[in-house]
Scaffold this motif. Structure first.
Motif, PDB file in Angstrom:
ATOM      1  N   ASP A 487       5.495  -0.228   8.541  1.00 18.00           N
ATOM      2  CA  ASP A 487       5.025   0.374   7.287  1.00 18.00           C
ATOM      3  C   ASP A 487       4.324   1.697   7.545  1.00 18.00           C
ATOM      4  O   ASP A 487       3.291   1.735   8.217  1.00 18.00           O
ATOM      5  CB  ASP A 487       4.068  -0.584   6.580  1.00 18.00           C
ATOM      6  CG  ASP A 487       3.916  -0.262   5.095  1.00 18.00           C
ATOM      7  OD1 ASP A 487       3.650   0.912   4.784  1.00 18.00           O
ATOM      8  OD2 ASP A 487       4.089  -1.170   4.275  1.00 18.00           O
ATOM      9  N   VAL A 489       3.829   3.858   4.768  1.00 20.66           N
ATOM     10  CA  VAL A 489       3.184   4.215   3.497  1.00 20.66           C
ATOM     11  C   VAL A 489       1.678   4.025   3.598  1.00 20.66           C
ATOM     12  O   VAL A 489       0.880   4.861   3.144  1.00 20.66           O
ATOM     13  CB  VAL A 489       3.757   3.361   2.341  1.00 20.66           C
ATOM     14  CG1 VAL A 489       2.974   3.629   1.046  1.00 20.66           C
ATOM     15  CG2 VAL A 489       5.229   3.656   2.142  1.00 20.66           C
ATOM     16  N   TYR A 490       1.279   2.918   4.209  1.00 16.52           N
ATOM     17  CA  TYR A 490      -0.145   2.646   4.342  1.00 16.52           C
ATOM     18  C   TYR A 490      -0.838   3.762   5.129  1.00 16.52           C
ATOM     19  O   TYR A 490      -1.914   4.239   4.734  1.00 16.52           O
ATOM     20  CB  TYR A 490      -0.367   1.309   5.046  1.00 16.52           C
ATOM     21  CG  TYR A 490      -1.768   1.140   5.578  1.00 16.52           C
ATOM     22  CD1 TYR A 490      -2.839   0.874   4.728  1.00 16.52           C
ATOM     23  CD2 TYR A 490      -2.031   1.292   6.939  1.00 16.52           C
ATOM     24  CE1 TYR A 490      -4.126   0.752   5.211  1.00 16.52           C
ATOM     25  CE2 TYR A 490      -3.324   1.160   7.440  1.00 16.52           C
ATOM     26  CZ  TYR A 490      -4.358   0.901   6.575  1.00 16.52           C
ATOM     27  OH  TYR A 490      -5.636   0.789   7.053  1.00 16.52           O
ATOM     28  N   HIS A 492       0.010   6.824   5.419  1.00 12.26           N
ATOM     29  CA  HIS A 492      -0.055   8.027   4.579  1.00 12.26           C
ATOM     30  C   HIS A 492      -1.243   7.937   3.625  1.00 12.26           C
ATOM     31  O   HIS A 492      -1.986   8.915   3.447  1.00 12.26           O
ATOM     32  CB  HIS A 492       1.251   8.176   3.797  1.00 12.26           C
ATOM     33  CG  HIS A 492       1.338   9.445   3.009  1.00 12.26           C
ATOM     34  ND1 HIS A 492       1.753  10.642   3.559  1.00 12.26           N
ATOM     35  CD2 HIS A 492       1.036   9.719   1.707  1.00 12.26           C
ATOM     36  CE1 HIS A 492       1.726  11.585   2.639  1.00 12.26           C
ATOM     37  NE2 HIS A 492       1.293  11.050   1.500  1.00 12.26           N
TER      38      HIS A 492
END
Length: 636
Positions: A487, A489-490, A492
């Motif tokens: 992951d 996204v986390y 970011h």
């Protein structure tokens, strides 16, 4: 079949330092080698001048008196106390006599089994050195030998953390051409216990000690007419000026020596400035970490005792800051003492809550926030969690752990650690969970991140195991890294969070202060300066799929290793963070609070300049984050 004696030894030792620092497997292996000894009242265990055997001792029940030749009592060792460390650390005859003050049961710890564990664990080395030095220091206090009030000011604590004074007399040296007889005569004339042998450049090439003369000349086959080079020890272990007493003690212990040479650059290839002996270290000490640790870990210590000790630690920190002791060293010692206070409170709470490993499984107490990062010089509010692996995952088991956590949190509050206003404590049912549930919670925060979830990870991902089954904490760390591998996204969103507080200076280079609320017109050093650096270090290491080490300073050290191209920036960030920790602590001591808020106008010119300079790395590291995580244009 279970060996009951071995398990009884294990169950006892696991509650007392330094055995609390061993892994369960190592402690169980050690317990199997322990010899149980019964010493009747008034019987001697060892005498002054006796050569140490192959064991040191822990008192199980009863009491041992350590005394000098004239009968003056130096120390009383009772339940859980470690003594007789010479066979492990000094390899020299006992300086005190050990006699049973009452019928006493001892655990004899074999040095051959323990020494490898000592080498693997620096924390154990530090503890034992402090304990050993405390005993020697107590002996000199009892005798009064060569100890003046000037050398041992009664108001100073833990002085082994301070640099050893260098205003001593010129070192006594000799040349390699001397005979052993001539060298011995020189030592006798000067009244010293060692002679540095130096070449024509005054570089140390060897050292002769009174122990060498006793063991190898008087008791050996070497003749006095032989050259001193036949007897001297070489090469000489050298140090530079300014090292702390604890560092010097550690070097002596690890190398099994009693003298160190001080040279211009800390190597044998520079001129001699002085020599340090074990005795020099002793007479510089009055109290040290072992004194506080011993008080904390006495079975009879009450919560009131722990509060008194913690208040003494506050006074100690104040003196250290005034004397400008290294911040990393201050953080390390206060963190270790805080940990032991927490361990004591958890132990007492577990007993009162009716906890047993057989019925309820294993658990681990986790520190969060500044205590988790080993950065709590000043007492702030509690942040904690509890992870457990139950035998049966049922409501009754959860009730036992919540009761244990509630009692621990209450005890810590009595000691002087405030309750967390946001209830981020193990006594909160949300933060007292099984390993499986914690993994689920962490996975959800990483894979479904919102602002709240990201904020939670900045608190909880700084966890550090304090007490119990540390493999549970290790499992959580491995789970976090595994989740991050799938992951981005986390990361970011964590990056967005890390740059939300820009460098706290306005266009006109004034400090950005709070505009309203209780702290209007005051500067928030935690939110505006410290957290941007702490958040950056955490983010960058997680992006490397590395679980961050406990402290922000160590995190920047790790980043220097992983990204040598940015090593200079990370060093500047670490230096800035160290300055900020010191300023906050000084402000807190001055105002008798957490030190978080202060009026910039009240700072002197030097402090204002130091604070301003510490902001520059914030700007640079946030610029790096914006580029690396493609945030340019999203946040100004």
């Amino acid at each position: 079949m279970k060996n009951e004696i071995v398990h009884r030894v294990y169950d006892f030792l696991k509650d007392y330092p330094p055995f609390t620092l061993l892994t369960p497997a190592d402690l169980m292996s050690l317990s199997a080698q322990v010899v149980v000894r019964f010493i009747p009242k008034n019987q001697l265990l060892f005498s002054i001048g006796e050569n140490p055997g192959s064991y040191f001792y822990v008192v199980h029940t009863g009491a041992i008196h350590l005394s000098q030749e004239d009968g003056s009592l130096v120390d009383q060792c009772d339940e859980g106390d470690v003594f007789g460390l010479r066979p492990l650390l000094a390899k020299s005859p006992y300086l005190l006599r050990a006699e049973a003050a009452e019928n006493t049961l001892l655990y004899a710890i074999p040095t051959a089994t323990f020494s490898p564990l000592l080498a693997q664990n620096p924390a154990i080395s530090t503890y034992l050195i402090s304990n050993f030095a405390a005993g020697i220091g107590a002996m000199y206090h009892a005798s009064g030998a060569e100890v003046s009030d000037a050398a041992l000011p009664a108001s100073d604590y833990l002085t082994e953390l301070l640099p050893l004074p260098t205003d001593r007399r010129k070192p006594v040296t000799g040349t390699p051409e001397l005979s052993i007889r001539q060298a011995a005569q020189r030592m006798a004339q000067e009244g010293v216990g060692s002679l540095l042998i130096c070449n024509e450049n005054n570089f140390p090439v060897g050292i002769l000690t009174d122990k060498d003369l006793r063991n190898k000349v008087v008791g050996g086959n070497i003749r006095m007419e032989q050259p001193v080079t036949d007897l001297m020890s070489s090469p000489v272990l050298c140090v530079r000026e300014g090292l702390a007493l604890a560092q010097l003690q550690l070097m002596m212990m690890k190398n099994k020596i009693r003298h160190l040479a001080i040279t211009q650059d800390g190597t044998p290839d520079s001129a001699v400035l002085g020599v340090i002996s074990e005795h020099d270290l002793v007479i510089q000490q009055t109290q040290n970490p072992a004194v506080f640790s011993k008080e904390i870990n006495r079975k009879s210590s009450t919560v009131a005792d722990l509060r008194r000790i913690r208040e003494q630690i506050d006074g100690l920190m104040e003196r250290y800051l005034q004397q400008e002791v290294s911040i990393p060293l201050v953080l390390e010692i206060v963190s270790e003492l805080n940990d032991q206070i927490i361990q004591k409170c958890v132990t007492q709470a577990a007993e009162e809550a009716g906890y047993s490993e057989a019925a309820h499984g294993t658990f681990c107490w986790l520190a969060l926030g500044s205590e988790g990062r080993q950065e709590q010089i000043l007492r702030t509010d509690q942040d904690s969690a509890l992870v457990y692996e139950p035998v049966e995952d049922d409501a009754k088991t959860k009730e036992v752990y919540l009761n244990l956590a509630k009692k621990t949190v209450d005890y810590l509050h009595e000691v002087g650690f405030d309750y967390c206003p946001a209830n981020m404590m193990a006594s909160n049912s949300d933060w007292c969970q099984t390993l499986t549930n914690w993994k689920h919670t962490f996975r959800k925060w990483i894979h479904q991140p919102g602002e709240t979830e990201v904020l939670m990870t900045t608190i909880f991902f700084d966890f550090r195991a304090i007490y119990g089954d540390k493999s549970l904490a290790e499992a959580l760390s491995a789970h976090i890294i595994a989740c991050l591998a799938r992951d981005e996204v986390y990361l970011h969103m964590l990056a967005r969070n890390a740059v939300q507080n820009p460098p706290p200076l306005s266009f006109f280079r004034n400090f950005i202060v709070e505009k309203n609320g209780d702290h209007q017109h005051e500067f928030d050093i935690k939110a505006r300066a410290m957290m941007p650096l702490a958040d950056a270090a955490r983010l960058l290491l997680l992006a490397h799929k590395h679980m961050p080490p406990p402290s922000t300073l160590r995190r920047f050290e790790k980043l220097k290793e992983l990204e040598p191209q940015h090593a200079e920036l990370y060093q500047l960030a670490a230096d800035a963070y160290e300055i900020l920790v010191r300023l906050r602590a000084l402000n807190g001591q001055r105002n008798k609070d957490s030190g978080r808020y202060f009026n910039p106008d009240e700072l002197d010119k030097m402090m204002r300049l130091s604070l301003r300079n510490s902001f520059q790395p914030i700007a640079e590291i946030q610029k790096l984050i914006k580029i690396r995580f493609q945030l340019t244009g999203i946040l100004a």
